[in-house]
Design a protein around this motif. Sequence first.
Motif, mmCIF file in Angstrom:
data_model
loop_
_atom_site.group_PDB
_atom_site.id
_atom_site.type_symbol
_atom_site.label_atom_id
_atom_site.label_comp_id
_atom_site.label_asym_id
_atom_site.label_seq_id
_atom_site.Cartn_x
_atom_site.Cartn_y
_atom_site.Cartn_z
ATOM 1 N N VAL A 121 -18.802 41.690 -16.470
ATOM 2 C CA VAL A 121 -19.388 42.973 -16.853
ATOM 3 C C VAL A 121 -20.104 43.614 -15.665
ATOM 4 C CG1 VAL A 121 -21.168 44.037 -18.297
ATOM 5 C CG2 VAL A 121 -19.558 42.423 -19.298
ATOM 6 N N ILE A 122 -20.813 42.818 -14.893
ATOM 7 C CA ILE A 122 -21.492 43.357 -13.697
ATOM 8 C C ILE A 122 -20.462 43.910 -12.717
ATOM 9 C CG2 ILE A 122 -22.823 42.699 -11.651
ATOM 10 C CD1 ILE A 122 -24.398 40.795 -13.472
ATOM 11 N N GLY A 161 -17.971 48.392 -10.028
ATOM 12 C CA GLY A 161 -16.708 49.048 -9.674
ATOM 13 C C GLY A 161 -16.610 50.448 -10.233
ATOM 14 N N ASP A 162 -17.099 50.640 -11.442
ATOM 15 C CA ASP A 162 -17.081 51.975 -12.048
ATOM 16 C C ASP A 162 -18.006 52.920 -11.294
ATOM 17 O OD1 ASP A 162 -16.241 53.800 -14.077
ATOM 18 O OD2 ASP A 162 -18.230 53.572 -14.986
ATOM 19 N N ARG A 163 -19.152 52.431 -10.873
ATOM 20 C CA ARG A 163 -20.107 53.270 -10.124
ATOM 21 C C ARG A 163 -19.581 53.591 -8.728
ATOM 22 N NH1 ARG A 163 -21.765 54.279 -14.502
ATOM 23 N NH2 ARG A 163 -23.628 53.398 -15.423
ATOM 24 N N LEU A 164 -18.855 52.665 -8.104
ATOM 25 C CA LEU A 164 -18.302 52.910 -6.772
ATOM 26 C C LEU A 164 -17.146 53.907 -6.792
ATOM 27 C CD1 LEU A 164 -18.230 49.390 -5.102
ATOM 28 C CD2 LEU A 164 -19.639 51.332 -4.480
ATOM 29 N N ARG A 192 -8.928 56.095 -7.427
ATOM 30 C CA ARG A 192 -8.647 55.215 -8.566
ATOM 31 C C ARG A 192 -9.961 54.666 -9.119
ATOM 32 N NH1 ARG A 192 -3.157 54.327 -8.221
ATOM 33 N NH2 ARG A 192 -2.282 54.364 -6.153
ATOM 34 N N ASN A 193 -9.916 54.263 -10.351
ATOM 35 C CA ASN A 193 -11.088 53.647 -10.961
ATOM 36 C C ASN A 193 -11.182 52.209 -10.467
ATOM 37 O OD1 ASN A 193 -13.131 52.718 -12.536
ATOM 38 N ND2 ASN A 193 -12.288 53.459 -14.455
ATOM 39 N N LEU A 194 -12.312 51.877 -9.841
ATOM 40 C CA LEU A 194 -12.483 50.546 -9.259
ATOM 41 C C LEU A 194 -13.099 49.546 -10.230
ATOM 42 C CD1 LEU A 194 -13.804 51.585 -5.734
ATOM 43 C CD2 LEU A 194 -11.479 50.999 -6.400
ATOM 44 N N ALA A 195 -13.203 49.921 -11.502
ATOM 45 C CA ALA A 195 -13.789 49.006 -12.478
ATOM 46 C C ALA A 195 -12.897 47.783 -12.687
ATOM 47 C CB ALA A 195 -14.024 49.711 -13.795
ATOM 48 N N HIS A 196 -11.591 47.952 -12.694
ATOM 49 C CA HIS A 196 -10.700 46.823 -12.929
ATOM 50 C C HIS A 196 -10.736 45.806 -11.794
ATOM 51 C CE1 HIS A 196 -9.169 48.572 -16.575
ATOM 52 N NE2 HIS A 196 -8.982 49.713 -15.933
#
Length: 85
Positions: free
Chosen positions: A57-58, A63-66, A8-12
Amino acid sequence: MMKKLRGRNLAHPGCLIGITTGLTLGIVLAGFLAVAFNVALNTLLILWLGITLVLGVIGWIIGDRLSSRFPALEEAQSTDPPAVP
Protein backbone atom coordinates in the motif's frame (compact mmCIF):
# COMPACT_ATOMS: atom_id res chain seq x y z
CA MET A 1 14.21 4.11 -18.56
CA MET A 2 12.32 7.03 -17.03
CA LYS A 3 11.23 8.11 -20.52
CA LYS A 4 9.23 4.90 -20.82
CA LEU A 5 7.45 5.62 -17.51
CA ARG A 6 6.64 9.27 -18.30
CA GLY A 7 2.91 9.90 -18.53
CA ARG A 8 2.01 6.57 -16.93
CA ASN A 9 0.60 5.88 -13.52
CA LEU A 10 3.48 4.70 -11.34
CA ALA A 11 1.24 3.17 -8.68
CA HIS A 12 1.52 -0.33 -10.16
CA PRO A 13 5.35 -0.44 -10.24
CA GLY A 14 5.39 1.11 -6.76
CA CYS A 15 3.05 -1.56 -5.46
CA LEU A 16 5.20 -4.28 -7.05
CA ILE A 17 8.32 -2.91 -5.37
CA GLY A 18 6.47 -2.66 -2.04
CA ILE A 19 5.09 -6.20 -2.25
CA THR A 20 8.49 -7.63 -3.19
CA THR A 21 10.20 -5.77 -0.36
CA GLY A 22 7.47 -6.83 2.06
CA LEU A 23 7.76 -10.49 1.15
CA THR A 24 11.54 -10.42 1.49
CA LEU A 25 11.64 -8.50 4.76
CA GLY A 26 8.75 -10.52 6.15
CA ILE A 27 10.46 -13.84 5.50
CA VAL A 28 13.73 -12.63 7.02
CA LEU A 29 12.00 -11.10 10.06
CA ALA A 30 9.81 -14.18 10.57
CA GLY A 31 12.84 -16.47 10.44
CA PHE A 32 14.69 -14.31 12.94
CA LEU A 33 11.73 -14.15 15.34
CA ALA A 34 11.14 -17.91 15.07
CA VAL A 35 14.75 -18.77 15.88
CA ALA A 36 15.60 -16.07 18.41
CA PHE A 37 12.36 -15.69 20.36
CA ASN A 38 10.41 -18.91 19.59
CA VAL A 39 7.34 -16.96 18.38
CA ALA A 40 4.24 -18.97 17.38
CA LEU A 41 3.77 -19.76 13.69
CA ASN A 42 0.35 -18.07 13.50
CA THR A 43 1.81 -14.85 14.86
CA LEU A 44 4.65 -14.99 12.36
CA LEU A 45 2.31 -15.54 9.43
CA ILE A 46 0.06 -12.66 10.44
CA LEU A 47 3.11 -10.41 10.87
CA TRP A 48 4.47 -11.47 7.46
CA LEU A 49 1.14 -10.79 5.76
CA GLY A 50 0.82 -7.44 7.52
CA ILE A 51 4.30 -6.29 6.47
CA THR A 52 3.64 -7.36 2.88
CA LEU A 53 0.29 -5.57 2.64
CA VAL A 54 1.46 -2.40 4.38
CA LEU A 55 4.55 -2.04 2.18
CA GLY A 56 2.45 -2.76 -0.92
CA VAL A 57 0.00 0.00 0.00
CA ILE A 58 2.85 2.40 0.78
CA GLY A 59 4.43 1.63 -2.60
CA TRP A 60 1.09 2.19 -4.33
CA ILE A 61 0.61 5.57 -2.64
CA ILE A 62 4.17 6.75 -3.32
CA GLY A 63 3.95 5.62 -6.96
CA ASP A 64 0.63 7.39 -7.38
CA ARG A 65 2.05 10.61 -5.92
CA LEU A 66 5.15 10.42 -8.15
CA SER A 67 3.01 10.07 -11.28
CA SER A 68 2.13 13.76 -11.28
CA ARG A 69 5.83 14.71 -11.11
CA PHE A 70 6.66 12.97 -14.36
CA PRO A 71 4.20 14.29 -16.96
CA ALA A 72 4.29 12.98 -20.49
CA LEU A 73 6.81 14.63 -22.78
CA GLU A 74 5.59 16.51 -25.80
CA GLU A 75 6.50 14.64 -28.95
CA ALA A 76 8.14 16.68 -31.67
CA GLN A 77 5.69 17.06 -34.55
CA SER A 78 7.35 16.94 -37.92
CA THR A 79 5.95 19.22 -40.64
CA ASP A 80 7.57 17.24 -43.45
CA PRO A 81 5.23 15.02 -45.49
CA PRO A 82 5.85 11.29 -45.10
CA ALA A 83 8.22 9.78 -47.65
CA VAL A 84 6.53 7.60 -50.26
CA PRO A 85 8.60 4.61 -51.39
